[in-house]
Design an enzyme around this catalytic site. Structure first.
Site, PDB file in Angstrom:
ATOM      1  N   LYS A 201      41.416  55.700  43.171  1.00  0.00           N
ATOM      2  CA  LYS A 201      40.125  56.112  42.637  1.00  0.00           C
ATOM      3  C   LYS A 201      39.393  56.995  43.656  1.00  0.00           C
ATOM      4  O   LYS A 201      38.896  58.055  43.337  1.00  0.00           O
ATOM      5  CB  LYS A 201      39.294  54.865  42.300  1.00  0.00           C
ATOM      6  CG  LYS A 201      37.952  55.181  41.719  1.00  0.00           C
ATOM      7  CD  LYS A 201      37.192  53.913  41.375  1.00  0.00           C
ATOM      8  CE  LYS A 201      35.752  54.263  41.056  1.00  0.00           C
ATOM      9  NZ  LYS A 201      34.918  53.097  40.816  1.00  0.00           N
ATOM     10  N   GLU A 207      46.109  53.104  53.133  1.00  0.00           N
ATOM     11  CA  GLU A 207      47.473  52.680  52.784  1.00  0.00           C
ATOM     12  C   GLU A 207      48.118  53.681  51.837  1.00  0.00           C
ATOM     13  O   GLU A 207      49.258  54.114  52.019  1.00  0.00           O
ATOM     14  CB  GLU A 207      47.456  51.311  52.066  1.00  0.00           C
ATOM     15  CG  GLU A 207      47.094  50.131  52.939  1.00  0.00           C
ATOM     16  CD  GLU A 207      45.611  49.817  52.891  1.00  0.00           C
ATOM     17  OE1 GLU A 207      44.797  50.760  52.741  1.00  0.00           O
ATOM     18  OE2 GLU A 207      45.258  48.631  53.025  1.00  0.00           O
ATOM     19  N   GLY A 262      37.684  49.778  40.393  1.00  0.00           N
ATOM     20  CA  GLY A 262      39.124  49.760  40.675  1.00  0.00           C
ATOM     21  C   GLY A 262      39.838  48.591  40.027  1.00  0.00           C
ATOM     22  O   GLY A 262      40.857  48.751  39.361  1.00  0.00           O
ATOM     23  N   ARG A 263      39.284  47.388  40.183  1.00  0.00           N
ATOM     24  CA  ARG A 263      39.979  46.199  39.664  1.00  0.00           C
ATOM     25  C   ARG A 263      39.844  46.065  38.152  1.00  0.00           C
ATOM     26  O   ARG A 263      40.401  45.145  37.566  1.00  0.00           O
ATOM     27  CB  ARG A 263      39.483  44.952  40.386  1.00  0.00           C
ATOM     28  CG  ARG A 263      37.977  44.748  40.359  1.00  0.00           C
ATOM     29  CD  ARG A 263      37.534  43.690  41.365  1.00  0.00           C
ATOM     30  NE  ARG A 263      36.080  43.603  41.477  1.00  0.00           N
ATOM     31  CZ  ARG A 263      35.325  44.348  42.256  1.00  0.00           C
ATOM     32  NH1 ARG A 263      35.894  45.292  42.998  1.00  0.00           N
ATOM     33  NH2 ARG A 263      34.029  44.187  42.306  1.00  0.00           N
ATOM     34  N   GLU A 348      37.297  39.552  44.378  1.00  0.00           N
ATOM     35  CA  GLU A 348      36.593  40.748  44.843  1.00  0.00           C
ATOM     36  C   GLU A 348      35.269  40.890  44.078  1.00  0.00           C
ATOM     37  O   GLU A 348      34.295  41.427  44.585  1.00  0.00           O
ATOM     38  CB  GLU A 348      37.471  41.996  44.655  1.00  0.00           C
ATOM     39  CG  GLU A 348      37.122  43.126  45.611  1.00  0.00           C
ATOM     40  CD  GLU A 348      38.179  44.222  45.695  1.00  0.00           C
ATOM     41  OE1 GLU A 348      38.964  44.243  46.655  1.00  0.00           O
ATOM     42  OE2 GLU A 348      38.226  45.066  44.783  1.00  0.00           O
ATOM     43  N   HIS A 379      57.398  22.118  41.638  1.00  0.00           N
ATOM     44  CA  HIS A 379      58.227  21.633  42.744  1.00  0.00           C
ATOM     45  C   HIS A 379      57.634  22.054  44.083  1.00  0.00           C
ATOM     46  O   HIS A 379      58.319  22.073  45.094  1.00  0.00           O
ATOM     47  CB  HIS A 379      59.651  22.153  42.567  1.00  0.00           C
ATOM     48  CG  HIS A 379      60.223  21.729  41.244  1.00  0.00           C
ATOM     49  ND1 HIS A 379      60.842  20.513  41.058  1.00  0.00           N
ATOM     50  CD2 HIS A 379      60.185  22.328  40.018  1.00  0.00           C
ATOM     51  CE1 HIS A 379      61.197  20.394  39.780  1.00  0.00           C
ATOM     52  NE2 HIS A 379      60.794  21.490  39.130  1.00  0.00           N
TER      53      HIS A 379
HETATM   54  O1  F6P Z   1      40.327  46.729  48.542  1.00  0.00           O
HETATM   55  C1  F6P Z   1      39.246  47.541  48.321  1.00  0.00           C
HETATM   56  C2  F6P Z   1      39.457  48.540  47.240  1.00  0.00           C
HETATM   57  O2  F6P Z   1      38.399  49.410  47.305  1.00  0.00           O
HETATM   58  C3  F6P Z   1      39.606  47.934  45.840  1.00  0.00           C
HETATM   59  O3  F6P Z   1      38.405  47.630  45.269  1.00  0.00           O
HETATM   60  C4  F6P Z   1      40.369  49.005  45.142  1.00  0.00           C
HETATM   61  O4  F6P Z   1      40.937  48.550  43.945  1.00  0.00           O
HETATM   62  C5  F6P Z   1      41.378  49.358  46.204  1.00  0.00           C
HETATM   63  O5  F6P Z   1      40.657  49.279  47.423  1.00  0.00           O
HETATM   64  C6  F6P Z   1      42.012  50.704  46.066  1.00  0.00           C
HETATM   65  O6  F6P Z   1      41.054  51.721  46.059  1.00  0.00           O
HETATM   66  P1  F6P Z   1      41.398  53.183  45.611  1.00  0.00           P
HETATM   67  O7  F6P Z   1      41.822  53.141  44.186  1.00  0.00           O
HETATM   68  O8  F6P Z   1      40.147  53.971  45.816  1.00  0.00           O
HETATM   69  O9  F6P Z   1      42.519  53.674  46.475  1.00  0.00           O
END
Ligand code: F6P
Length: 542
Positions: A201, A207, A262-263, A348, A379
């Site tokens: 987003k 990452e 995002g979520r 979150e 289990h």
């Molecule tokens: O973990 C924080 C966060 O901002 C989440 O809310 C979001 O879903 C995720 O990182 C990924 O964010 P983006 O879609 O901006 O890469």
């Protein structure tokens, strides 16, 4: 006269005290119709909420709390696009992505339908084998690079609904920044036949950008520096310019919007991997299932409103029964990622310590969410659920009609789900246990010695949610049910379910630490090194 929320909450506390003397078994004994009376069918889901220590007066007190907190008005605020995310100054319009009425009320119907068409066109082009790589090869593999909400939703849905052997294009997910993840993934891919979709987003998530850069480098190394990256890179983002700057061709960028968290975004263009794995039609069915739940949430009266009921129930456990967590246990192997998706959604959203006005919350907010598939969990952690010292509500999720030919497996699976729910509910007293031991031929002394260890306190709450079948429509309804429940609880707690400032500090500090870990290390790093970290940096740089 209408009650204030604190008056309604005090009354609820009195009911909690009154009910503390009762038992779930007793409630069922006194009301043989309890299970069917407290089971609802909504949008292809059957939900049994009879296994909670609440009688009708208790439920009425919960509804009164929900009314005092303005749950129905809150649903309307969401539908009409009010700024229900005030710290970021935005509405939360994920429902507009699947519910026409909500989209129209907020003037986003055109944008939603236009991007939906573009998503479908890309997915179908890939599925039909018409998308060619830079060297003319048919694309066989599609990798979504994204994390958190840009990963978990699509990943969970694809795992739930697609059969890997039936995907015309294999769909993979890459989230972790750990180089082992991309290393393992790339080992099985042919660069000439792979498309990467960079889903972010913000298009600023470390990452995702690190993984995307390594993926692009891998493509260029294999296909040549001049290879046409438009044949291999797609992006989904609310920050189109950043995606362009990264090197994604503008025609390959599917936009999303600030008003989708995002979520809550799997319904948006973030759902592209779903459409690639399952087809655009199945993606539409997923949206339709969610829309059915939206319609119910926006229109059903509070006492019949499933997300409101379940939200109130969760708050009852958190605030009146002291439950710090709940377990979600799908008895459906393909729903194995549901607990992870729900963990981000719920924690979150409701892992908050201050109210909308910034004042500390007077009561506990969202609980810890954990779990995993049944029967595997039986289990592992079920011992803790049955005999541990922290009674914890469990949400059992099952599927009535199997989508495989192994009927005997399915019978056993469902029997386990129901058996576990019953064991939690009724338990087994020490006297019963002793009798059973004697009946099994144990001596008096053995029976007395062993019975305390083999006694089950019971009286442990659970909810059963059963899908008629695990299809796109029912799954859409289930996920939307959870989304709305999370919002309902934030309203009860007077907090913001749509921001996530708590994830920021660690990210910023990681960036600072990175400088100290780099080749020329501390000399390079702009920030002062935290003394708690100095020995680690020293050791890691050795
Ligand atoms: O973990 C924080 C966060 O901002 C989440 O809310 C979001 O879903 C995720 O990182 C990924 O964010 P983006 O879609 O901006 O890469």
């Amino acid at each position: 006269m209408t009650q204030t929320t604190s008056e309604a909450f005090s009354l609820l506390q009195q009911h909690a005290q009154r009910l503390a003397d009762q038992s779930l078994s007793g409630l069922f004994r006194n009301d043989p119709k309890r299970a069917s009376r407290l089971t609802d069918d909504v949008a292809g889901l059957r939900v049994d909420y009879s296994r909670h220590l609440l009688d009708q007066d208790g439920w009425d007190a919960l509804f009164a709390w929900g009314e005092a907190a303005g749950l129905s008005a809150a649903a309307e605020r969401m539908r009409s696009g009010a700024l229900i995310n005030p710290t970021e100054g935005r509405p939360a319009l994920h429902s507009a992505l699947r519910h026409r009425g909500c989209a129209e009320a907020n003037d986003v119907a055109e944008a939603v339908s236009e991007t939906g068409d573009r998503l479908a066109a890309i997915a179908e082009k890939l599925r039909a084998g018409h998308w060619r790589g830079a060297t003319g090869e048919i694309i066989t593999d599609f990798v979504n690079i994204g994390i958190g909400g840009s990963d978990l939703g699509p990943r969970a849905v694809v795992q739930a609904l697609s059969r890997p052997d039936q995907q015309p294009v294999r769909v993979h997910f890459l989230a972790n920044i750990d180089g082992a993840a991309i290393d393992d993934l790339l080992a099985g891919l042919n660069p000439a036949a792979t498309v990467f979709c960079i889903t972010s987003k913000s298009f600023g998530t470390r990452e995702t950008l690190t993984n995307a850069s390594s993926a692009r480098r891998w493509l260029l190394d294999a296909l040549g520096e001049d290879a046409d990256m438009a044949a291999h890179l797609v992006a989904v983002s609310a920050n189109v310019q950043r995606a362009v700057d990264f090197g994604v061709a503008e025609e390959n960028i599917l936009p999303m919007w600030d008003w989708v968290g995002g979520r809550y975004s799997l319904w948006s263009t973030v759902g592209l991997p779903i459409a690639v794995a399952l087809g655009a039609e199945a993606f539409e069915s997923l949206l339709a299932g969610a829309a059915a739940m939206d319609e119910h949430f926006f229109t059903a009266p509070l006492a019949d409103n499933l997300p409101m009921r379940l939200g109130l129930l969760g708050a009852w456990h958190r605030n009146l029964q002291g439950a710090a967590s709940y377990a979600v246990v799908p008895y459906a192997n393909r729903l194995g990622l549901l607990p992870s998706w729900l963990q981000q959604l719920d924690m979150e959203s409701n892992g908050k310590r201050v109210a909308l006005d910034g004042a500390p919350l007077p009561q506990d907010s969202g609980p810890l969410v954990w779990g995993g598939v049944g029967t595997d969990g039986q289990h592992a952690y079920f011992q803790w659920l049955h005999q541990g010292t922290s009674p914890t509500p469990v949400e059992f999720i099952g599927v009535r009609d199997p989508e495989h030919p192994f009927d005997e497996h399915h019978r056993q699976l469902l029997a386990n789900l129901l058996g576990q729910a019953s064991a939690l509910l009724h338990g087994r007293t020490e006297a019963q246990t002793r009798e059973e031991l004697l009946a099994a031929g144990r001596s008096d002394e053995d029976a007395r010695r062993l019975a305390p260890h083999m006694t089950f306190p019971g009286n442990r709450p659970s909810t059963i949610i059963m899908l008629e079948r695990l299809d796109a429509r029912s799954l859409g309804a289930l996920l939307a049910l959870y989304e709305h429940r999370v919002y309902v609880q934030s309203v009860l707690w007077n907090s913001n379910a749509f921001d996530q400032w708590g994830v920021e500090l660690g990210k910023t500090l990681a960036l600072a630490v990175e400088g100290h870990l780099s080749a020329d290390g501390a000399a390079d790093a702009e920030s002062e090194l935290d003394s708690s970290l100095a020995p680690w940096i020293d050791w890691l740089r050795r």
